[in-house]
Motif scaffolding. Structure first.
Motif, short mmCIF file in Angstrom:
data_model
loop_
_atom_site.label_atom_id
_atom_site.label_comp_id
_atom_site.label_asym_id
_atom_site.label_seq_id
_atom_site.Cartn_x
_atom_site.Cartn_y
_atom_site.Cartn_z
N ALA A 70 57.58 35.48 39.10
CA ALA A 70 56.41 35.62 39.97
C ALA A 70 55.99 37.07 40.08
O ALA A 70 54.81 37.40 40.07
CB ALA A 70 56.72 35.05 41.35
N GLY A 93 53.87 38.56 37.20
CA GLY A 93 52.46 38.20 37.13
C GLY A 93 51.60 39.19 37.88
O GLY A 93 52.08 39.96 38.70
N ARG A 128 48.40 40.54 40.42
CA ARG A 128 48.07 40.21 41.79
C ARG A 128 47.05 39.10 41.82
O ARG A 128 46.28 38.91 40.89
CB ARG A 128 47.54 41.46 42.49
CG ARG A 128 48.59 42.55 42.68
CD ARG A 128 47.95 43.86 43.10
NE ARG A 128 47.14 43.70 44.30
CZ ARG A 128 46.06 44.44 44.55
NH1 ARG A 128 45.67 45.35 43.68
NH2 ARG A 128 45.38 44.27 45.66
N SER A 129 47.03 38.40 42.94
CA SER A 129 46.11 37.28 43.05
C SER A 129 44.69 37.80 43.28
O SER A 129 44.47 38.97 43.58
CB SER A 129 46.53 36.40 44.22
OG SER A 129 46.53 37.14 45.42
N ASP A 130 43.73 36.92 43.16
CA ASP A 130 42.34 37.29 43.37
C ASP A 130 42.09 37.46 44.86
O ASP A 130 42.92 37.15 45.71
CB ASP A 130 41.44 36.20 42.79
CG ASP A 130 40.07 36.74 42.42
OD1 ASP A 130 39.30 35.99 41.79
OD2 ASP A 130 39.76 37.90 42.78
N TYR A 152 34.94 39.01 51.84
CA TYR A 152 36.26 39.18 51.22
C TYR A 152 37.30 39.60 52.26
O TYR A 152 38.29 40.24 51.92
CB TYR A 152 36.16 40.19 50.08
CG TYR A 152 35.12 39.77 49.07
CD1 TYR A 152 33.83 40.29 49.13
CD2 TYR A 152 35.42 38.82 48.10
CE1 TYR A 152 32.85 39.87 48.23
CE2 TYR A 152 34.45 38.40 47.20
CZ TYR A 152 33.17 38.93 47.27
OH TYR A 152 32.21 38.51 46.39
N THR A 163 41.45 40.41 52.19
CA THR A 163 41.88 40.98 50.91
C THR A 163 42.52 42.35 51.12
O THR A 163 42.20 43.05 52.07
CB THR A 163 40.66 41.11 49.98
OG1 THR A 163 40.07 39.83 49.81
CG2 THR A 163 41.06 41.68 48.62
N ASN A 207 48.30 44.86 34.49
CA ASN A 207 48.68 44.30 35.78
C ASN A 207 47.58 44.41 36.82
O ASN A 207 47.53 43.62 37.76
CB ASN A 207 49.93 45.01 36.31
CG ASN A 207 51.18 44.51 35.62
OD1 ASN A 207 51.17 43.47 34.98
ND2 ASN A 207 52.25 45.26 35.74
N ASP A 229 42.79 48.81 42.28
CA ASP A 229 41.44 48.25 42.26
C ASP A 229 40.38 49.34 42.17
O ASP A 229 39.41 49.22 41.43
CB ASP A 229 41.21 47.44 43.54
CG ASP A 229 42.30 46.42 43.76
OD1 ASP A 229 43.04 46.53 44.75
OD2 ASP A 229 42.41 45.51 42.92
N PRO A 278 40.77 40.78 38.76
CA PRO A 278 39.90 39.60 38.81
C PRO A 278 38.55 39.89 39.45
O PRO A 278 38.39 40.86 40.20
CB PRO A 278 40.71 38.60 39.66
CG PRO A 278 42.12 39.05 39.53
CD PRO A 278 42.07 40.54 39.41
N ARG A 281 36.60 38.57 41.87
CA ARG A 281 36.37 38.69 43.32
C ARG A 281 37.01 39.95 43.86
O ARG A 281 36.49 40.57 44.80
CB ARG A 281 36.92 37.46 44.04
CG ARG A 281 36.05 36.21 43.85
CD ARG A 281 36.15 35.26 45.04
NE ARG A 281 37.51 34.78 45.26
CZ ARG A 281 37.94 33.58 44.88
NH1 ARG A 281 37.12 32.76 44.24
NH2 ARG A 281 39.17 33.20 45.14
N ARG A 282 38.13 40.33 43.29
CA ARG A 282 38.73 41.60 43.74
C ARG A 282 37.86 42.78 43.35
O ARG A 282 37.82 43.79 44.06
CB ARG A 282 40.13 41.75 43.15
CG ARG A 282 41.21 41.25 44.10
CD ARG A 282 42.60 41.41 43.58
NE ARG A 282 42.89 42.76 43.11
CZ ARG A 282 43.84 43.01 42.21
NH1 ARG A 282 44.56 42.02 41.72
NH2 ARG A 282 44.07 44.24 41.82
#
Lengths: 313, 488
Positions: free
Chosen positions: B35, B38, B40-42, B55, B58, B110, B114, B367, B369-370
């Protein structure tokens, strides 16, 4: 008698047949070996795999954008190594730095150890004080040295000014090189002192007493009894310091950055610069492999010396 | 009565063995490791919320150099969090460390960061394809409007810090803008003005027409004629990027440049700048003057980067120096009312002051949305309101990159003493420097870090007496040509 003879002949072939049919077993690792296996595998993983990666990179052009990509470059990086005058000069400076720092540390360290050894009172206190520089992080030594030599507010600059020297320590090629060398000597001489002192404490007092009774003076005792006795230990110290000196980076980077006019740019500084300022990982890999080869050769040389002294095992 | 049938007792379960525990722990650890590998999530997304709140929840990671606006923003992120519901983690590093982190982050894919402090020369030029075109966000009606639009940013800043390659993309918004200006002891110049004028034959007070030759004469005068300071001039001439910055001002003023079309190479940037021109007569003349100037400068100059030079100036060692204008706050604290600022001197061709500004960019590795959430931060961090707050911040400072901020009455008033915004004391000098004909822009090319090293190494050798200006310039030219030929 004939029957006995026939019986013996009958038994022989049968025994031979059984012997030739025996299954040969390979010895399995013992309990200790099996318990060590995971750790050894991890060590192999973190050593051999990176080494293989560096070798591959040395024959590649490494791209970072869009993910790590290796583009075959043949022997270009290696060719560049042997045609780069900057690299040659960097290694020349490294050699000079090596000789001056290790030489200075060995001499001063041994002298200090002998002084401590002959100290009758307060040895532990003196030793503790002498060891302090060794416990300072190298990067802090560099920063401290930088502040102390600063021409505006540095203590050393002020003291030298009072003594009549008004130049800037880090602005001149010679004084900059000497300064970073002395910083290294200041920091690591205690290590040599500690190792040498350990050797000195094992010198038999009976031999020293015998020498004294025979009329040997201090210098002759040192030369013919003490130094030969601690020579193997000094070789160990030499080995340890040699490995470090060839790869030393922190003090130089934090004080001069390799200047002025590249006067203090050693091979390790150039390696860092190539890898992490220019992001030229292919050429950096070549430089790193060369450094590994040099340190290996030096280490092997000292280990062979130790082996001759019977201390390798 | 018969006896009841015997009831069957439940079979006892076997005790949990150590082996089972270890197996479970190993499995859990492996899953955790996978995990962790992987990305980071969106970003969280709330379609019905207002533009600034869509958002909320976040977390945005911002990696930046230790620079004034970042210090100010980091000290007070609450306004942004209250506005957007977005949490911001700020990582501040020295620039070379930042470049390493960003490079490795982009290589690994990765997407840890951002928002990136995209230094034009060490980050933007080498990794331009990895940053989002911000016009996607400025033109998106679903996102908050950029106050004043892109046109509110100073034009030279937007090009130098925000664009690369001439394809029209805007990859970063101008965020800070350190610029080299002439910093001088106004009190000493005022006190000795008449004497200097009599001795030198010209008015020593800084003006737009003061030349580098006059600067040299003034420096010598302070060396020879007064004990108020130890030396007339000091410079950031350590073997370091600082040396290239200092020299470049003279290079450009003498009409030299690093490449043909150097102004465009510096302003827009390119992958292939062509042959190096440091071997031109103009460049050599500039180097000759620089060597001559350093001979009468404080000897400590050869060990100073910009920080060392700033400290020496504040310590009263020197009467004047070229340095980044953002030292105005420190100068005011150490020598209140004693320091003046002017545009850098004119050479035979022009006046030029090195621009050291940077923009903030949105990584394209993350991603979608980020990226939008990150854009909210980039937008907010460069708004006039935020820039004004930064300017007035006690812990940060910085200088605005928007023309509208300079027009604010509060900011206009701060350009004159007494001023509560110390950096504004240099506003007149820097605004003159930012014009197209006077801004100094080093080459914006992917391989500039290595070229920069070649330049300052040769210059350091020249100052050490190892090489003549001509041979130093020719050697630098040769090395830069080899570097460019190898590509970025």
């Amino acid at each position: 008698m004939g029957e006995l003879t026939m019986g013996s002949l009958t038994t022989g072939p049968h025994r031979a047949e059984r012997s030739s049919g025996r299954r040969i077993r390979l010895p399995l690792p013992g309990f200790a070996g099996r318990m060590m296996a995971p750790g050894l595998l991890v060590l192999a993983g973190v050593s051999l795999l990176p080494f293989a990666a560096v070798v591959v990179m040395s024959f590649s052009r490494v791209h970072l954008l869009g993910g790590l990509r290796l583009e075959g470059a043949g022997a270009d990086n290696w060719t560049r190594l042997f045609t780069d005058p900057d690299m040659a000069w960097a290694w020349a400076r490294t050699a000079g730095y090596f000789v001056l720092t290790v030489g200075g540390e060995m001499v001063l360290g041994t002298v200090l150890a002998i002084c401590l050894w002959r100290l009758r009172h307060g040895r532990n206190t003196a030793l503790s004080l002498l060891l302090l520089p060794m416990f300072v992080a190298p990067v802090i030594v560099g920063l401290l040295g930088r502040f102390l030599t600063d021409s505006t507010f540095g203590l050393y600059s002020w003291v030298l000014g009072q003594l009549g020297y008004h130049g800037d320590l880090m602005g001149d090629k010679t004084t900059a090189f000497v300064s970073v060398t002395l910083m290294d000597v200041w920091e690591w001489t205690p290590l040599v002192t500690l190792i040498a002192l350990a050797g000195l404490t094992s010198v038999p007092s009976s031999v020293l007493e015998a020498a004294s009774l025979d009329g040997a003076g201090l210098l002759r005792t040192l030369r013919h009894i003490v130094l030969p006795a601690i020579a193997p230990v000094l070789l160990v110290a030499l080995l340890i310091r040699s490995m470090d000196a060839l790869r030393y980076f922190d003090i130089i980077w934090n004080t001069t950055g390799g200047g002025p006019a590249d006067a203090t740019k050693t091979a390790s500084v150039k390696l860092y610069e190539t890898a992490f300022r220019f992001f030229d990982f292919g050429y950096a890999a070549v430089t790193g492999l060369l450094m590994l080869a040099v340190t290996t050769v030096v280490a092997r040389y000292f280990v062979r010396l130790l082996d001759r002294k019977g201390l390798a095992r | 009565m018969g006896s009841p049938p015997p009831s069957s007792a439940p079979r006892p379960s076997p005790p949990l063995s150590r082996r089972s525990v270890l197996r479970g722990a190993a499995a859990g650890g492996a899953m955790g490791l996978l995990a962790g590998c992987g990305g980071r999530s969106d970003a969280a997304f709330h379609p019905d919320a207002g533009p600034w709140r869509r958002y909320a929840g976040t977390t945005v990671n911002f990696i930046s150099e230790n620079t004034a606006p970042t210090a100010a923003i980091a000290a007070d992120l609450r306004p942004f969090t209250e506005l957007t519901g977005i949490r911001v983690n700020i990582v501040t590093l020295e620039l070379s460390a930042l470049a390493q982190k960003v490079a490795l982050d982009l290589a690994s894919g990765n997407g840890e960061y951002d928002v990136v402090y995209a230094d034009p020369y060490q980050v933007l030029a080498p990794y331009a394809p990895a940053f989002a075109d911000l016009r996607e966000f400025t033109e998106d009606p679903g996102l908050p409007r950029l106050p004043g639009g892109l046109d509110d940013f100073i034009g030279t800043h937007l090009d130098a810090a925000g664009r690369f390659g001439g394809d029209g993309k805007v990859l970063a918004l101008p965020y800070d803008c350190p610029t080299m200006v002439w910093q001088y002891r106004a009190d000493l110049f005022k006190r000795y003005r008449d004497r200097m004028a009599d001795d030198l034959g010209f008015d020593p007070m800084p003006s737009d027409n003061t030349t580098w030759e006059q600067y040299y004469a003034i420096a010598r005068w302070f060396n020879d004629e007064t004990d108020e300071v130890r030396y007339g001039t000091g410079h950031q001439a350590k073997q370091h990027d600082a040396l290239m910055c200092d020299f470049s001002n003279l290079l450009w003023s003498y009409g030299g440049d690093y490449f043909d079309g150097g102004r465009r190479v510096g302003r827009i940037g390119t992958l292939d700048p062509g042959p190096c021109r440091l071997d031109s007569d103009a460049a050599i003349a500039g180097a000759e003057f620089y060597q001559r100037l350093l001979k009468i400068a404080d000897p400590g100059s050869r060990t100073w980067d910009w920080d060392g030079l700033g400290a020496a100036f504040r310590a009263g060692r020197i009467a004047m120096c070229p340095n980044w204008h953002e030292y105005a706050a420190s100068n005011k604290a150490a020598m209140p009312g004693k320091v003046g600022y002017a545009r850098l001197l004119k050479g035979p061709v022009r006046s030029a002051g090195m621009y050291g500004g940077t923009g903030i960019a949105v990584s394209k590795v993350i991603p979608e949305r980020r990226r939008r959430a990150a854009w909210l931060f980039v937008n907010w961090a460069t708004t006039p309101k935020t820039q004004l707050a930064n300017l007035a911040s006690k812990v940060g400072g910085g200088t605005p990159t928007r023309t509208s901020v300079y027009a604010m009455p509060r900011v206009t008033a701060a350009q004159h003493r007494p001023s509560k915004m110390a950096n504004m004391l240099s506003a007149d000098a820097v605004k003159k420097t930012w014009r197209s004909d006077t801004i100094g822009l080093r080459p914006k090319i992917p391989m500039w870090a290595e070229c920069d090293t070649a330049v300052y190494t040769q210059l350091s050798g020249m100052l050490a007496g190892d090489a003549s200006p001509e041979s130093a310039m020719r050697a630098a030219t040769s090395r830069i040509d080899r570097i460019v030929a190898r590509g970025g």
